[in-house]
Design a protein around this motif. Structure first.
Motif, PDB file in Angstrom:
ATOM      1  N   LEU A  39      40.629  75.887  71.463  1.00 31.74           N
ATOM      2  CA  LEU A  39      40.146  74.541  71.101  1.00 31.74           C
ATOM      3  C   LEU A  39      38.769  74.645  70.437  1.00 31.74           C
ATOM      4  O   LEU A  39      38.518  74.027  69.394  1.00 31.74           O
ATOM      5  N   GLY A  86      38.291  73.246  61.704  1.00 34.84           N
ATOM      6  CA  GLY A  86      38.499  71.890  61.186  1.00 34.84           C
ATOM      7  C   GLY A  86      37.237  71.366  60.519  1.00 34.84           C
ATOM      8  O   GLY A  86      37.283  70.776  59.429  1.00 34.84           O
ATOM      9  N   LEU A  87      36.096  71.627  61.188  1.00 31.71           N
ATOM     10  CA  LEU A  87      34.815  71.161  60.647  1.00 31.71           C
ATOM     11  C   LEU A  87      34.531  71.833  59.297  1.00 31.71           C
ATOM     12  O   LEU A  87      34.115  71.174  58.336  1.00 31.71           O
ATOM     13  N   TYR A 140      35.828  69.689  51.787  1.00 27.77           N
ATOM     14  CA  TYR A 140      36.122  68.481  50.991  1.00 27.77           C
ATOM     15  C   TYR A 140      34.890  68.111  50.152  1.00 27.77           C
ATOM     16  O   TYR A 140      34.993  67.662  49.027  1.00 27.77           O
ATOM     17  N   PHE A 190      40.007  76.689  51.263  1.00 31.11           N
ATOM     18  CA  PHE A 190      40.657  75.589  51.996  1.00 31.11           C
ATOM     19  C   PHE A 190      42.113  75.895  52.346  1.00 31.11           C
ATOM     20  O   PHE A 190      42.557  75.607  53.447  1.00 31.11           O
ATOM     21  N   ARG A 200      42.781  75.642  56.374  1.00 32.91           N
ATOM     22  CA  ARG A 200      43.667  74.637  56.961  1.00 32.91           C
ATOM     23  C   ARG A 200      44.643  75.279  57.961  1.00 32.91           C
ATOM     24  O   ARG A 200      44.689  74.856  59.113  1.00 32.91           O
ATOM     25  N   HIS A 211      42.897  76.350  61.034  1.00 34.00           N
ATOM     26  CA  HIS A 211      42.610  75.205  61.908  1.00 34.00           C
ATOM     27  C   HIS A 211      43.866  74.733  62.633  1.00 34.00           C
ATOM     28  O   HIS A 211      43.893  74.651  63.864  1.00 34.00           O
ATOM     29  N   VAL A 257      44.558  74.913  66.696  1.00 29.03           N
ATOM     30  CA  VAL A 257      44.588  73.736  67.588  1.00 29.03           C
ATOM     31  C   VAL A 257      45.985  73.536  68.209  1.00 29.03           C
ATOM     32  O   VAL A 257      46.096  73.074  69.340  1.00 29.03           O
ATOM     33  N   TYR A 264      53.367  74.436  58.957  1.00 32.49           N
ATOM     34  CA  TYR A 264      52.584  74.614  60.184  1.00 32.49           C
ATOM     35  C   TYR A 264      52.742  76.018  60.769  1.00 32.49           C
ATOM     36  O   TYR A 264      52.041  76.372  61.708  1.00 32.49           O
ATOM     37  N   SER A 293      48.710  62.594  62.290  1.00 32.24           N
ATOM     38  CA  SER A 293      48.847  63.878  63.012  1.00 32.24           C
ATOM     39  C   SER A 293      47.657  64.113  63.933  1.00 32.24           C
ATOM     40  O   SER A 293      47.825  64.496  65.084  1.00 32.24           O
ATOM     41  N   MET A 294      46.443  63.893  63.399  1.00 34.93           N
ATOM     42  CA  MET A 294      45.279  64.171  64.252  1.00 34.93           C
ATOM     43  C   MET A 294      45.110  63.083  65.309  1.00 34.93           C
ATOM     44  O   MET A 294      44.713  63.358  66.431  1.00 34.93           O
ATOM     45  N   THR A 347      47.671  64.243  67.956  1.00 31.42           N
ATOM     46  CA  THR A 347      47.408  65.522  68.642  1.00 31.42           C
ATOM     47  C   THR A 347      46.052  65.509  69.368  1.00 31.42           C
ATOM     48  O   THR A 347      45.907  66.158  70.393  1.00 31.42           O
ATOM     49  N   ILE A 348      45.071  64.751  68.853  1.00 29.33           N
ATOM     50  CA  ILE A 348      43.795  64.673  69.583  1.00 29.33           C
ATOM     51  C   ILE A 348      43.883  63.526  70.596  1.00 29.33           C
ATOM     52  O   ILE A 348      43.665  63.709  71.789  1.00 29.33           O
ATOM     53  N   PHE A 374      36.298  58.725  63.100  1.00 27.94           N
ATOM     54  CA  PHE A 374      36.903  59.850  62.387  1.00 27.94           C
ATOM     55  C   PHE A 374      38.287  59.423  61.868  1.00 27.94           C
ATOM     56  O   PHE A 374      38.638  59.597  60.707  1.00 27.94           O
ATOM     57  N   GLY A 424      33.099  63.965  62.306  1.00 26.50           N
ATOM     58  CA  GLY A 424      33.694  65.233  62.757  1.00 26.50           C
ATOM     59  C   GLY A 424      32.696  66.044  63.573  1.00 26.50           C
ATOM     60  O   GLY A 424      33.046  66.587  64.623  1.00 26.50           O
ATOM     61  N   VAL A 451      33.213  67.196  67.310  1.00 30.61           N
ATOM     62  CA  VAL A 451      33.151  68.617  67.679  1.00 30.61           C
ATOM     63  C   VAL A 451      32.151  68.813  68.823  1.00 30.61           C
ATOM     64  O   VAL A 451      32.443  69.503  69.804  1.00 30.61           O
TER      65      VAL A 451
END
Ligand code: HEM
Length: 441
Positions: free
Chosen positions: A17, A24-25, A31, A43, A47, A50, A54, A112, A328-329, A332-333, A376, A417, A421
């Motif tokens: 984690l 991710g950060l 970006y 990138f 990706r 990341h 996770v 993935y 997705s985030m 999953t978060i 976020f 973010g 984090v």
């Protein structure tokens, strides 16, 4: 502590984690500054670094929690401690293999599971060992299984099948037929997520039933209805992930209806549990309670978003934008990670009864986590809407101009973010320290 493997899994999970949020950060920084670390990890590599890390957090934490609950809370001896150790070693060696595969650019896998496909073999062996150990242990020692045993067992079996299915594209007869290939690929990803959800949602029900000391909560009609709904969603819910593929619309509507109902039922189970809990239990298991409450809130928010963008006319505009990433985030978060953090807090309390759970600092950090996640998430939605607008409603605007117009949004995404984090790092470090202490006890 007699059985340390569960704790090893949890420490590995929290380390993943920690590492994963930094990847991710960095990806979000790319970006804004596309040249940042570009020479080493551009990138298109950052990706998968990341996402894979996770996802490993989710899987390792659910696995460690299940091992812990069975051996330390239920007091059931494992069929084989040795198998669980081999399981752990295989997963750790494969993790190293995956990173080497990314670093050396051996990324022949897909989406993935971008790492070199051969590494799926040790992962499958690990799941087989887990499955053998799980069923041999539970079958012998538990009669009249509460729902969480069904959910964990189902998650393990389906994980093995869907992880294999996600690699059917290696077989020429699948790869050479475009529609078959894409259908099987997205079907397997949807069901792969459904399989880990079985492990995670089973964990949520386990926690609720243990805190309330009410086994009926895990044996009642509602939870079994939820289990069958989850199983149907696992097998057929993928259809709403495949809007681009020509298929009968009713299949998608049914799939979509099932996945929404599954969330509504889970939200209802958590809500009813929260209302029925005594003030004493809420205080005793303060962080577990708060994280399950957060999961309930995030389920609610994600239902609204998913309801909207599962409407085909809207999905057409959101597909391939940050709205999908927000979904997705957000899940999953907001749902998986909150339930799993609740699980680790519960485990730490069981393993270290003196652990200071009611600390104001922990509570404040919890509110920072949720606040940052909210902003976020909304920033991603906003970026998605702007991109969709550019894709479908503007003419003569270059991609670079659209990206420039999103610059401030990306900065906001990066800043929220950082907040997210920091809050995750605080939880992870506190929990890792406590687990290391538990290892020595
Ligand atoms: C527990 C924490 C996290 C989890 C479980 C998580 C999960 C994910 C998942 C599943 C994706 C794939 C999205 C998709 O393909 O639709 C993703 C992408 C991404 N995440 Fe995270 N994430 C986490 C934390 C973060 C943080 C803290 C940041 C930034 C500060 C971040 C930045 C990103 C970026 C930039 C992408 C790539 C989006 C794109 O393709 O353009 N993530 N994350």
């Amino acid at each position: 502590m007699k059985n340390k493997t569960a704790i090893y899994f949890l420490i590995a999970a929290l380390s993943a984690l920690l590492l994963g949020v930094f990847f991710g950060l960095f990806a979000s920084l790319q970006y804004i500054l596309p040249d940042f670390l570009k020479e080493y990890i551009p990138f298109n590599k950052m990706r998968p670094f990341h996402v894979t890390t996770v996802i490993s957090w989710i899987i390792l934490c659910a696995t460690g929690s299940i091992y812990f609950f069975i051996t330390q809370v239920e007091g059931i001896p494992l069929f084989s401690k040795k198998l669980s150790k081999i399981h752990f070693v295989i997963f750790m060696l494969t993790a190293i293999g995956i990173y080497i595969s990314f670093l050396t650019g051996k990324m022949e896998g897909r989406e993935y599971l971008a790492y070199t496909p051969i590494l799926t073999i040790p992962i499958l062996i690990g799941w087989f060992l887990f499955g053998i150990n799980y069923f041999k242990t539970i079958r012998k020692n538990v009669k009249n299984w509460p729902v969480y045993y069904w959910m964990w067992g189902t998650g393990i079996v389906f994980m093995i099948y869907h992880l294999s299915e996600a690699h059917f594209w290696l077989i020429p007869s699948f790869r050479e037929h475009f529609i078959r290939d894409i259908s099987v690929q997205w079907k397997s990803y949807g069901s792969f997520v459904g399989s880990w959800n079985m492990l995670v949602y089973g964990t949520a029900i386990y926690l609720m039933s243990k805190i309330k000391k009410d086994i009926y909560l895990a044996r009642g009609k509602t939870v079994f209805f939820f289990y069958f709904l989850g199983l149907t969603n696992l097998m057929f819910g993928w259809a709403h992930h495949t809007y681009i593929i020509p298929s009968q619309p009713w299949i998608r509507y049914v799939a979509y209806g099932i996945s929404m109902t599954e969330w509504v039922v889970l939200a209802h189970i958590i809500y009813t549990w929260m209302k029925s809990l005594s003030a004493e239990d809420k205080k005793k298991y303060c962080m577990v309670f708060l994280f399950l409450k957060a999961a309930d809130f995030w389920i609610f928010l994600n239902i609204i978003i998913a309801l909207l963008f599962s409407i085909p006319a809207i999905n057409f505009f959101t597909h391939g934008t940050h709205i999908t990433v927000a979904h997705s985030m957000g899940t999953t978060i907001g749902i998986n990670t909150t339930i799993l953090l609740a699980s680790v807090f519960f485990i730490v309390q069981k393993a270290l009864p003196k652990f200071e759970i009611t600390s104001v600092f922990l509570k404040r950090n919890y509110y920072v986590f949720n606040g940052m996640l909210f902003f976020f998430f909304t920033t991603l939605l906003y970026a998605g809407v702007k991109r969709s607008n550019w894709m479908y409603f503007t003419k003569d605007v270059l991609f670079s101009e659209m990206q420039e117009s999103l610059f401030t949004t990306y900065i906001a995404f990066f800043i929220f973010g950082i907040g997210l984090v920091i809050s995750i790092v605080i939880f992870a470090i506190i929990l890792i320290k406590a687990l290391l202490k538990a290892l020595k006890s």
